[in-house]
Write a protein that holds these residues in place. Structure first.
Motif, PDB file in Angstrom:
ATOM      1  N   LYS A 523      46.294  36.892  38.569  1.00 18.60           N
ATOM      2  CA  LYS A 523      47.064  37.477  39.662  1.00 18.60           C
ATOM      3  C   LYS A 523      48.358  38.072  39.114  1.00 18.60           C
ATOM      4  O   LYS A 523      48.940  37.558  38.157  1.00 18.60           O
ATOM      5  CB  LYS A 523      47.392  36.408  40.708  1.00 18.60           C
ATOM      6  N   VAL A 524      48.791  39.151  39.752  1.00 24.05           N
ATOM      7  CA  VAL A 524      50.056  39.778  39.366  1.00 24.05           C
ATOM      8  C   VAL A 524      51.206  38.876  39.790  1.00 24.05           C
ATOM      9  O   VAL A 524      51.286  38.465  40.949  1.00 24.05           O
ATOM     10  CB  VAL A 524      50.187  41.168  40.003  1.00 24.05           C
ATOM     11  N   THR A 525      52.080  38.566  38.847  1.00 27.59           N
ATOM     12  CA  THR A 525      53.230  37.703  39.151  1.00 27.59           C
ATOM     13  C   THR A 525      54.545  38.472  39.177  1.00 27.59           C
ATOM     14  O   THR A 525      55.478  38.087  39.886  1.00 27.59           O
ATOM     15  CB  THR A 525      53.338  36.587  38.094  1.00 27.59           C
ATOM     16  N   LEU A 538      53.078  50.527  41.019  1.00 23.25           N
ATOM     17  CA  LEU A 538      51.796  49.902  41.379  1.00 23.25           C
ATOM     18  C   LEU A 538      50.741  50.959  41.676  1.00 23.25           C
ATOM     19  O   LEU A 538      49.566  50.816  41.299  1.00 23.25           O
ATOM     20  CB  LEU A 538      51.983  49.019  42.605  1.00 23.25           C
ATOM     21  N   ALA A 555      43.189  42.444  39.164  1.00 25.03           N
ATOM     22  CA  ALA A 555      44.447  41.843  39.613  1.00 25.03           C
ATOM     23  C   ALA A 555      45.418  42.929  40.070  1.00 25.03           C
ATOM     24  O   ALA A 555      46.089  42.791  41.113  1.00 25.03           O
ATOM     25  CB  ALA A 555      45.066  41.027  38.488  1.00 25.03           C
ATOM     26  N   ASN A 558      44.113  44.478  43.363  1.00 25.89           N
ATOM     27  CA  ASN A 558      44.347  43.552  44.484  1.00 25.89           C
ATOM     28  C   ASN A 558      45.808  43.570  44.912  1.00 25.89           C
ATOM     29  O   ASN A 558      46.120  43.542  46.107  1.00 25.89           O
ATOM     30  CB  ASN A 558      43.941  42.136  44.089  1.00 25.89           C
ATOM     31  N   LYS A 559      46.728  43.617  43.940  1.00 27.07           N
ATOM     32  CA  LYS A 559      48.159  43.652  44.252  1.00 27.07           C
ATOM     33  C   LYS A 559      48.516  44.947  44.980  1.00 27.07           C
ATOM     34  O   LYS A 559      49.298  44.933  45.950  1.00 27.07           O
ATOM     35  CB  LYS A 559      48.973  43.523  42.966  1.00 27.07           C
ATOM     36  N   GLU A 562      47.373  44.619  48.530  1.00 26.64           N
ATOM     37  CA  GLU A 562      48.277  43.747  49.288  1.00 26.64           C
ATOM     38  C   GLU A 562      49.548  44.489  49.678  1.00 26.64           C
ATOM     39  O   GLU A 562      50.066  44.342  50.788  1.00 26.64           O
ATOM     40  CB  GLU A 562      48.649  42.522  48.450  1.00 26.64           C
ATOM     41  N   ALA A 563      50.060  45.299  48.749  1.00 24.66           N
ATOM     42  CA  ALA A 563      51.300  46.040  49.001  1.00 24.66           C
ATOM     43  C   ALA A 563      51.065  47.282  49.839  1.00 24.66           C
ATOM     44  O   ALA A 563      52.025  47.950  50.250  1.00 24.66           O
ATOM     45  CB  ALA A 563      51.953  46.435  47.669  1.00 24.66           C
ATOM     46  N   ILE A 637      50.904  39.494  34.508  1.00 26.71           N
ATOM     47  CA  ILE A 637      49.738  38.884  35.151  1.00 26.71           C
ATOM     48  C   ILE A 637      49.495  37.529  34.505  1.00 26.71           C
ATOM     49  O   ILE A 637      49.636  37.366  33.298  1.00 26.71           O
ATOM     50  CB  ILE A 637      48.488  39.784  34.979  1.00 26.71           C
TER      51      ILE A 637
END
Length: 813
Positions: A523-525, A538, A555, A558-559, A562-563, A637
């Motif tokens: 996952k992107v942190t 992004l 990842a 998906n980020k 989400e954004a 990530i």
């Protein structure tokens, strides 16, 4: 253009037969418009002006006109001696170019020229030996593939429907057919089985002879002779038929000679007991074979026979939803099935609606139900515990997980362990040697030392019985088959006895990181823009990674989802192996790659380099988004270690195994993950680097490699033992020697423990088989034991080694 097909789609037998592949390549090369043809085990690539698939059925029929494959179910072939007899018969059929024999599955696959032989010829040769032959055809027959892979070098399976040739009549797979030898494990009383009836007949005759002797002592001998001849007649016939097909020194030969010899020297009562005990031994071998096969049938029974198919129009409009029940064999890829709570999943597929906890334990051995929702994969045979699910069928019945498990286990039973191969070679000389020694024992003492003929003939006959190699021959395959079956029932697939033996002897295990020691769901942190806004950074990264299946790419995508960023169009996507993904956005080349790749294009500023080092020290993988060669920002990530990984690695260390992690990730991230798990790490490795390191490690002993990705396949093949994780790609699963259906590092520990338990039982079985023979040899020559006790040296040992091997079926760590 380049066209790609699956080899098995063109010619079902080609994947396993080099001669078939050669014939296929020659035929393809002659097709109009085909420039070059490359036929591999898994894939066929053609350079052709047009798609020639319309000619495939005729081409395959032409090949099969001169070289075809058939599978024969040989009912009653349930021991090594039977296998040698059947093998001799098969070799005597004209036109046979190859065969594979698996007596545990009672199956023979033959390759032959149909212009010289037919299936009836095989029946004619084998059935007089006392076996029942049922010809079986591979499911699918000749297939015409669907639209090939895109006009490039990538191969995909487009789910084409198989087209069966008129000459092929697919029926049930052989593994599901009924067999008399399997009656022992299907609730049939032992005295009604093929091996049980001779025991009853011989036992009754022996009892009658004894009773007859009580009333007419002078005729008692004739009663025992009748019991011996009637009870032993079937074994004498088997010995004679075996000799006719090139197997004169069989177990049946030794027993028949001993029984007849005992009658000739006036020991008919002991001869009758010998025949009875030998029949009991045959019965016990059948029981052992039936128990081993029961595991395969249990797997086949996991998948339901029917499924609730949702009509296509009902799937679009659920108001009038209607389903109807169909056999699972009729399900096609892409159809939708409905699974109610408490029902079993009918096919491998993907959830498209609903969520539920699924009990995967029948398939993977996972003891705790797993929560799954839209987008998650499900296995045929899993149990839906609480929710209603709609699942898209991804694989047909003959290609689902259970079918693959059954195929792998049966192929594993065919692949002999090194110890088993040695014993097979040894037995070729062992039995003739025993007969020669028995002859010398009979002749030498009376001729040279004046010994009593009766006494030494008796001892020679006892030696024949002691020398029966039944227990020795079954000692290894019984243990290996039980070990493989026990593993399969716990989600551990082992491809043969050689792999099972090797796993327990490895001294070092190399683990891939992503998807093996870690969850495989990074996952992107952190999103750190340098020249653009966070949303633009992004968006550009997602545009470059569009269409990629790499975990890091997923990842980022998906980020971005989400954004809710607007992803710009991109083109000319390509990958720089192990370094970056590249694409064109608004006419400019952009890349998402490693810091090392970015530094190769242009030096990174000190502040940027410091940020990268800080993130990597936290165990994160850093990617640099570039408007080549200018950095636009950083995306960090992290993929967390599996919850069970640390404990499993500690257990492996306690077993005396050295662990090392091989990863293409940066050194700092690799060290951070390795530090959490307590193992050595080698980072920043390309696929060829992993090969080199494994080759170096092999200099110090056997090495196993555990991985799950396409880039792990070469390393899995290079290692002494390759182990693929359950969530891995088909390439990794096909390359590996063993596979873990459950995504758990503890499965590696289970494999090691199971292998060592199997090796221990193999050694114990060989010691029992040879030890009992040695004891009875000495006692017989000293005159302490008699004929019926001598047969216990083999029958008793057979009982002991079989019981010892079957303990593995209840294997628990």
């Amino acid at each position: 253009m380049t066209l790609t097909y699956k080899t098995d789609d063109l010619l079902p037998s080609a994947e396993d037969c080099a001669q078939c592949r050669a014939l296929l390549q020659n035929a393809l090369q002659k097709l109009p418009g085909v420039k070059t043809a490359r036929v591999g085990e898994k894939e066929v690539q053609l350079e052709a002006a047009t798609d020639p698939q319309t000619a495939f059925p005729e081409m395959v029929e032409a090949i099969q006109a001169t070289h075809t494959h058939s599978t024969l179910k040989v009912d009653g072939m349930d021991c090594a001696s039977c296998a040698k007899t059947v093998e001799g018969a098969v070799c005597r059929v004209p036109g046979v170019s190859g065969y594979k024999l698996n007596y545990m599955a009672e199956r023979v696959e033959v390759a032959y020229d149909p212009t010289q032989a037919s299936l009836e010829d095989f029946k004619t040769k084998i059935e007089p030996l006392g076996y029942k032959v049922t010809p079986l055809v591979r499911p699918g027959g000749i297939r015409a593939p669907g639209k090939p892979a895109h006009d490039d070098h990538s191969g995909h399976d487009h789910g084409a429907k198989p087209v069966t040739s008129p000459s092929s009549k697919p029926i049930k797979d052989a593994s599901l057919e009924h067999s008399h030898a399997e009656e022992h494990s299907q609730g049939v009383a032992w005295f009604n089985t093929r091996q049980g009836r001779p025991v009853v007949i011989t036992g009754v005759l022996l009892a009658l002879a004894w009773l007859f002797g009580r009333f007419e002592p002078q005729y008692a001998e004739w009663g025992y002779i009748a019991a011996t001849l009637i009870g032993g007649w079937q074994f004498a016939i088997k010995a004679w038929r075996g000799a006719l097909v090139g197997n004169p020194f069989s177990i049946n030969t030794l027993m028949s000679l001993a029984a007849v010899g005992a009658i000739l020297i006036g020991e008919a009562a002991e001869a009758a007991v010998v025949v009875l005990l030998f029949a009991v031994g045959e019965l016990l071998e059948g029981v052992a074979a039936g128990r081993a096969r029961a595991g395969i049938r249990a797997l086949a029974a996991l998948a339901p026979k029917t499924a609730f198919l949702v009509h296509e129009q009902d799937h679009r409009d659920r108001k009038g939803e209607h389903t109807h029940e169909v056999p699972v064999e009729q399900l096609e890829v892409g159809q939708i099935v409905l699974i109610q709570p408490g029902g079993r999943v009918p096919a491998d597929g993907t959830i498209i609606a609903g969520s539920s906890a699924l009990d995967d334990s029948p398939v993977t051995g996972e003891s705790v139900p797993v929560n799954k929702t839209v987008g998650d994969c499900v296995y045929a045979g899993s149990i839906n515990t609480d929710g209603v699910l709609r699942v898209r069928v991804d694989k047909s019945a003959e290609d689902n997980t259970i079918a693959r498990i059954i195929q792998l286990v049966e192929e594993a039973q065919e692949a002999k362990a090194p110890t088993e191969r040695f014993i097979d070679r040894f037995s070729r000389y062992y039995t003739p040697m025993v007969m020669l020694i028995a002859l010398l024992v009979i002749v030498v003492p009376p001729f040279l030392f004046g010994g009593a003929w009766h006494e030494w003939i008796y001892k020679g006959l006892a030696l024949l019985l002691i020398g029966c190699p039944c227990a020795l021959l079954i000692s290894v395959p019984a243990a290996v088959t039980s070990g493989i079956s026990a593993g399969a029932r716990r989600g551990l697939l082992i491809k043969g006895g050689a792999a099972l033996e090797s796993i327990g002897t490895v001294g070092t295990i190399a683990f891939d990181k992503t998807g093996t020691l870690t969850e495989g769901r990074p996952k992107v942190t952190d999103v750190i823009p340098l020249e653009v806004s966070e949303s633009e950074l992004l968006a550009k990264a997602a545009a470059v990674e569009q269409g990629s299946s790499h975990p890091l790419a997923k990842a980022i995508l998906n980020k971005a989802a989400e954004a809710q960023v607007q992803i710009p169009p991109s083109s000319e996507q390509k990958a720089v192996q192990g370094k970056a993904a590249v694409a064109t956005i608004d006419g400019r080349e952009h890349a998402v790659g490693s810091p090392r790749y970015a530094a190769e294009l242009a030096p990174l500023e000190a502040t940027v380099q410091q940020q990268i080092e800080t993130l990597e020290a936290q165990g994160k993988t850093v990617t640099v988004v570039l408007n080549v060669p200018k950095p636009l920002g950083l995306i960090a990530i992290r993929d967390e270690a599996r919850p069970d990984a640390k404990a499993a690695l500690a257990e492996l260390k306690a077993l005396g195994i050295q662990n090392v992690m091989l990863t293409g990730d940066n050194t700092r991230t690799g060290r951070a993950i390795a530090g959490q798990l307590g193992l050595e790490v080698k980072a920043e490795l390309m696929p060829q680097d992993k090969l080199r390191i494994i080759e170096e490690m092999k200099q110090g002993g056997k090495v196993a490699m555990v991985g799950d990705g396409i880039n792990d396949a070469p390393a899995l093949a290079q290692a002494d033992v390759g182990i693929a994780m359950g969530g891995g790609t088909d390439v990794a699963l096909e390359t590996a020697d063993a596979a873990l259906l459950r995504n758990s590092v503890r499965g590696v520990v289970d494999l090691i423990v199971l292998s060592r338990a199997t090796l221990s039982i193999i050694r114990a079985n060989i010691a029992i088989a040879l030890g009992l023979k040695a004891v009875f040899l000495v006692t017989t020559l000293l005159g302490i034991t008699n004929l019926w006790m001598a047969i216990l040296a083999d029958t008793g040992a057979t009982v002991l080694v079989t019981a010892n091997a079957l303990r593995l079926l209840g294997f628990k760590r």
